[in-house]
Design a protein around this motif. Sequence first.
Motif, PDB file in Angstrom:
ATOM      1  N   PHE A   1      19.477  11.514 -17.220  1.00 25.54           N
ATOM      2  CA  PHE A   1      18.369  10.935 -18.465  1.00 25.54           C
ATOM      3  C   PHE A   1      16.946  11.758 -17.759  1.00 25.54           C
ATOM      4  CE2 PHE A   1      14.939   8.299 -19.984  1.00 25.54           C
ATOM      5  CZ  PHE A   1      15.118   8.359 -21.078  1.00 25.54           C
ATOM      6  N   GLY A   2      17.099  12.198 -16.442  1.00 23.02           N
ATOM      7  CA  GLY A   2      16.163  12.856 -15.784  1.00 23.02           C
ATOM      8  C   GLY A   2      15.673  14.046 -16.756  1.00 23.02           C
ATOM      9  N   GLY A   3      16.680  14.883 -17.158  1.00 17.87           N
ATOM     10  CA  GLY A   3      16.709  16.014 -17.931  1.00 17.87           C
ATOM     11  C   GLY A   3      15.547  15.841 -19.315  1.00 17.87           C
ATOM     12  N   GLU A   4      15.871  14.597 -19.759  1.00 19.47           N
ATOM     13  CA  GLU A   4      15.284  14.330 -21.130  1.00 19.47           C
ATOM     14  C   GLU A   4      13.905  14.036 -20.698  1.00 19.47           C
ATOM     15  OE1 GLU A   4      15.960  14.367 -24.218  1.00 19.47           O
ATOM     16  OE2 GLU A   4      14.042  13.650 -24.751  1.00 19.47           O
ATOM     17  N   LEU A   5      13.588  13.096 -19.730  1.00 13.08           N
ATOM     18  CA  LEU A   5      12.338  12.875 -19.095  1.00 13.08           C
ATOM     19  C   LEU A   5      11.505  14.250 -18.647  1.00 13.08           C
ATOM     20  CD1 LEU A   5      13.143  10.004 -16.711  1.00 13.08           C
ATOM     21  CD2 LEU A   5      11.799   9.837 -19.028  1.00 13.08           C
ATOM     22  N   SER A   6      12.329  15.318 -17.958  1.00 17.15           N
ATOM     23  CA  SER A   6      11.587  16.354 -17.698  1.00 17.15           C
ATOM     24  C   SER A   6      11.077  17.204 -18.890  1.00 17.15           C
ATOM     25  CB  SER A   6      12.499  17.249 -16.989  1.00 17.15           C
ATOM     26  OG  SER A   6      12.045  18.541 -16.471  1.00 17.15           O
ATOM     27  N   ALA A   7      12.010  17.315 -20.087  1.00 10.71           N
ATOM     28  CA  ALA A   7      11.499  17.924 -21.137  1.00 10.71           C
ATOM     29  C   ALA A   7      10.307  17.273 -21.802  1.00 10.71           C
ATOM     30  CB  ALA A   7      13.023  17.965 -22.188  1.00 10.71           C
ATOM     31  N   LEU A   8      10.367  15.947 -21.854  1.00 11.53           N
ATOM     32  CA  LEU A   8       9.312  15.400 -22.705  1.00 11.53           C
ATOM     33  C   LEU A   8       8.022  15.632 -21.562  1.00 11.53           C
ATOM     34  CD1 LEU A   8      11.059  11.943 -23.255  1.00 11.53           C
ATOM     35  CD2 LEU A   8      10.153  13.502 -24.956  1.00 11.53           C
ATOM     36  N   VAL A   9       8.098  15.360 -20.493  1.00 15.63           N
ATOM     37  CA  VAL A   9       6.729  15.782 -19.783  1.00 15.63           C
ATOM     38  C   VAL A   9       6.435  17.129 -19.824  1.00 15.63           C
ATOM     39  CG1 VAL A   9       5.935  16.040 -17.251  1.00 15.63           C
ATOM     40  CG2 VAL A   9       7.347  13.858 -18.116  1.00 15.63           C
ATOM     41  N   GLN A  10       7.150  18.108 -19.979  1.00 16.32           N
ATOM     42  CA  GLN A  10       6.919  19.508 -20.104  1.00 16.32           C
ATOM     43  C   GLN A  10       6.340  19.866 -21.424  1.00 16.32           C
ATOM     44  OE1 GLN A  10       7.177  23.235 -21.819  1.00 16.32           O
ATOM     45  NE2 GLN A  10       8.962  21.860 -22.217  1.00 16.32           N
ATOM     46  N   GLU A  11       6.975  19.157 -22.409  1.00 14.89           N
ATOM     47  CA  GLU A  11       6.477  19.448 -23.940  1.00 14.89           C
ATOM     48  C   GLU A  11       5.012  18.576 -24.012  1.00 14.89           C
ATOM     49  OE1 GLU A  11      10.914  19.020 -25.965  1.00 14.89           O
ATOM     50  OE2 GLU A  11       9.291  17.256 -26.027  1.00 14.89           O
ATOM     51  N   ARG A  12       4.909  17.698 -23.376  1.00 16.47           N
ATOM     52  CA  ARG A  12       3.414  16.794 -23.404  1.00 16.47           C
ATOM     53  C   ARG A  12       2.471  17.180 -22.550  1.00 16.47           C
ATOM     54  NH1 ARG A  12       5.224  12.402 -27.416  1.00 16.47           N
ATOM     55  NH2 ARG A  12       7.096  13.296 -28.115  1.00 16.47           N
ATOM     56  N   CYS A  13       3.009  17.744 -21.417  1.00 20.59           N
ATOM     57  CA  CYS A  13       1.893  17.735 -20.242  1.00 20.59           C
ATOM     58  C   CYS A  13       1.812  19.171 -19.450  1.00 20.59           C
ATOM     59  CB  CYS A  13       2.064  16.717 -19.101  1.00 20.59           C
ATOM     60  SG  CYS A  13       2.431  15.041 -19.788  1.00 20.59           S
ATOM     61  N   PHE A  14       2.318  19.961 -20.416  1.00 28.15           N
ATOM     62  CA  PHE A  14       2.456  21.445 -19.783  1.00 28.15           C
ATOM     63  C   PHE A  14       1.250  21.920 -19.068  1.00 28.15           C
ATOM     64  CE2 PHE A  14       2.529  26.081 -20.070  1.00 28.15           C
ATOM     65  CZ  PHE A  14       3.537  26.313 -19.195  1.00 28.15           C
ATOM     66  N   TRP A  15       0.112  21.732 -19.605  1.00 31.14           N
ATOM     67  CA  TRP A  15      -1.099  22.321 -19.365  1.00 31.14           C
ATOM     68  C   TRP A  15      -1.841  21.666 -18.338  1.00 31.14           C
ATOM     69  CZ3 TRP A  15      -1.056  27.246 -20.764  1.00 31.14           C
ATOM     70  CH2 TRP A  15      -0.183  27.517 -22.001  1.00 31.14           C
ATOM     71  N   ALA A  16      -1.439  20.428 -17.986  1.00 31.28           N
ATOM     72  CA  ALA A  16      -1.937  19.668 -16.902  1.00 31.28           C
ATOM     73  C   ALA A  16      -1.254  19.824 -15.626  1.00 31.28           C
ATOM     74  CB  ALA A  16      -1.881  18.199 -17.268  1.00 31.28           C
ATOM     75  N   LEU A  17       0.089  20.433 -15.996  1.00 31.66           N
ATOM     76  CA  LEU A  17       0.936  20.687 -14.530  1.00 31.66           C
ATOM     77  C   LEU A  17       0.528  21.601 -13.586  1.00 31.66           C
ATOM     78  CD1 LEU A  17       4.542  20.237 -16.130  1.00 31.66           C
ATOM     79  CD2 LEU A  17       3.404  18.661 -14.867  1.00 31.66           C
TER      80      LEU A  17
END
Lengths: 338, 406
Positions: free
Chosen positions: A282-298
């Motif tokens: 499930f970490g893969g899904e979480l990672s994708a969601l965070v990347q999609e929605r927070c990319f510019w904050a990372l």
Amino acid sequence: MPVMNMIQAINSALDVKLAQDPDVLVFGEDVGYFGGVFRVTDGLQAKHGLTRCFDAPISEGGIIATAIGMGAYGLRPVPEIQFADYILPAFDQLVSEAARLRYRSNGEFWAPITVRSPYGGGIFGGQTHSQSPEAIFAHITGLKTVIPSTPYDAKGLLIAAIEDDDPVIFLEPKRLYNGPFDGRHDQALKTWMGEPAADVPEGHYTVPLGKAAIVRSGTDVTVLAYGTMVHVAKAGIEDAGVDAELIDLRSIVPLDIDTIVASVAKTGRCVILHEASRFGGFGGELSALVQERCFWALKSPIERVGGWDTPYPHAFEWDYFPGPARLAKALARTMENR
Amino acid sequence: MTDSPALSLYVPEPLARPGEAPRFDHLSFAAGAAEVRPAVDAPEHELRDMPYGLVRVLGETASAWDPVLDPEILRQGLRAMVQTRLFEDRLFRAHRQGKTSFFMKSTGEEAIGVAQSMALGAGDMCFPTYRVQGWLIARGYSIETMINQIYSNERDPLKGRQLPILYSAREYGFYSLSGNVGSRFGHAVGWAMASAYRGDRGIALGYIGEGTTAEGDFHEALTFASVYRAPVILAVTNNQWAISSFSGIAGAERTTFAAKALAYGIPGLRVDGNDFLAVWAATLWAAARARANLGPTLIEFVTYRVAGHSTSDDPTKYRPADEGSHWPLGDPIERLKEHLVALGEWSGERHAQMEAELTEALREAQRAAEAVGTLGKSKPSVAEMFEGVFKDPDWRVIEQRRELGI
């Protein structure tokens, strides 16, 4: 307020619902007279009667099939699958039937069932008593998957799950049944005594599905965890000495995406921790969601810490189990990027 | 050990393949023990020969199983069976005309769904296979609505989410169908257990094909039904063919499907499934047991799948093309019709007139459904795709619906 361990808290949730709603019934392997192999249903048959809490044949597919039929009729069955490792014979029922019934019948039939099942490792249970199968349920459209990390949440989430009109997989982190295990396996065992989250009201209350808990506020990095890993994360954060924000997801479907996004937007870093093997977890899904929605904050790549991509091994329990040291390393790596 | 012969693997094969003469001599059609109609509370150990006989009424001189039905009931049954056949022939052609994606017929098996639908009560629930469309027709379900479902058009009651004929009709005692075979058999048992748990009076009827008795679902359902004495009728429709696999691939060379009941300690009846009266009588017997808290009954209905498995199947590739016309149990419609004629309660003229009426009504219903639209020409609002995943939509479907722009 009484102090309860997680077994007592879950027992109390079932007791409250059995007393309150005649449509609730509990069944599964060894759950009746004996009260379950983990004692979770202890005393419920004696108190509520033989037809309210009873033993089932060793047939996980049959248990879930009959539960779905009962649910479609109008009951709210709470079947137990003795170990989450044994749930696979019921997978077709969960995927092809429970999850799809409302959709395919346009709401004529639905399956308000709550499937309880102990899951997870840290108990030297080997391959067949240690696995964390949550990702395979999260992938199934139409199923909800709930995982508590404290006695208080376990009771409130379980009552909410039973009252929910959709099928819910309720995974109980068995290593947390008797105490908040933080992965420091070589230290003295902690019990729930003295833990604030072990203060559990006797009566009815709910913890809503789909609302994460911010266990620890912080500014450096967001740690996403659920189940036993919430406690492991606390220890790992302490070891790493970072000001991490720890989020206990509590349910992975529905997922509290807003809390996750708000946190990562603030911290700019994200580490995901789960017991299940990492690839396809499930970490893969979480990672994708965070990347999609927070990319510019990372400020740093998202890290995933999980079980290795091997079957759950017996002798290598602590080599496999993603303990605080592995999380601390990931936290240190993520903090290197400025 | 060295003297023992080399082992050999046995793979069952049907007695006749395309181009060969049809043969059914592996099946017994003798009534045997089933000539007697036991009391519904007869102990299970007295019923152990029943699965090897055949419950029959039509064609017998004086069957103990004769349910002694009013001729008007028989005419209603005949009408529903004929209506089912005409409906299916018409919709099969509609598929060939490109009006839908898929269709399945129950030709030759109409007596089962129709007689059971009529014999059981409004408070009972059947858990159907896709070959008992007659259940709905016998209960007066709207033909037009069925066609709307088959066309997945704007008026499809299942909102375009389901393959054609996988109906759901709770008010008609018809549980949601699925394309996975066998996985609702245990739901029938759970439903029946729930009725018993609440102290209600409804019973359940689960259907499964003979091929699917090989699934664990079948054995799990029988185990639970037996253990908890669930008020359920568990019906195996043995139509001899599971797509291209003959019943021997599911074990029919060794025993009958009714005999599977023996190991579970429940009664098993083997019934002429093309005999409307026998289907009715056996259903009533099992229902009486269920209603009296005596528990489940397994019934094997021996029948024959005259048509292909579905519109995607060509049975001449694996069985003799004329096999159906040699089927020893005949045609359920012809048999009931002849019975009514012999009673002086029916005639060839009345039959022809009924067929004409039904055909006209079907044409009207089809015309009305086609005025709404055939597959692809009309469909429910695309928003329906996102509804009903959960009781209340979660953010994923809300966002994805927005992403699709609806």
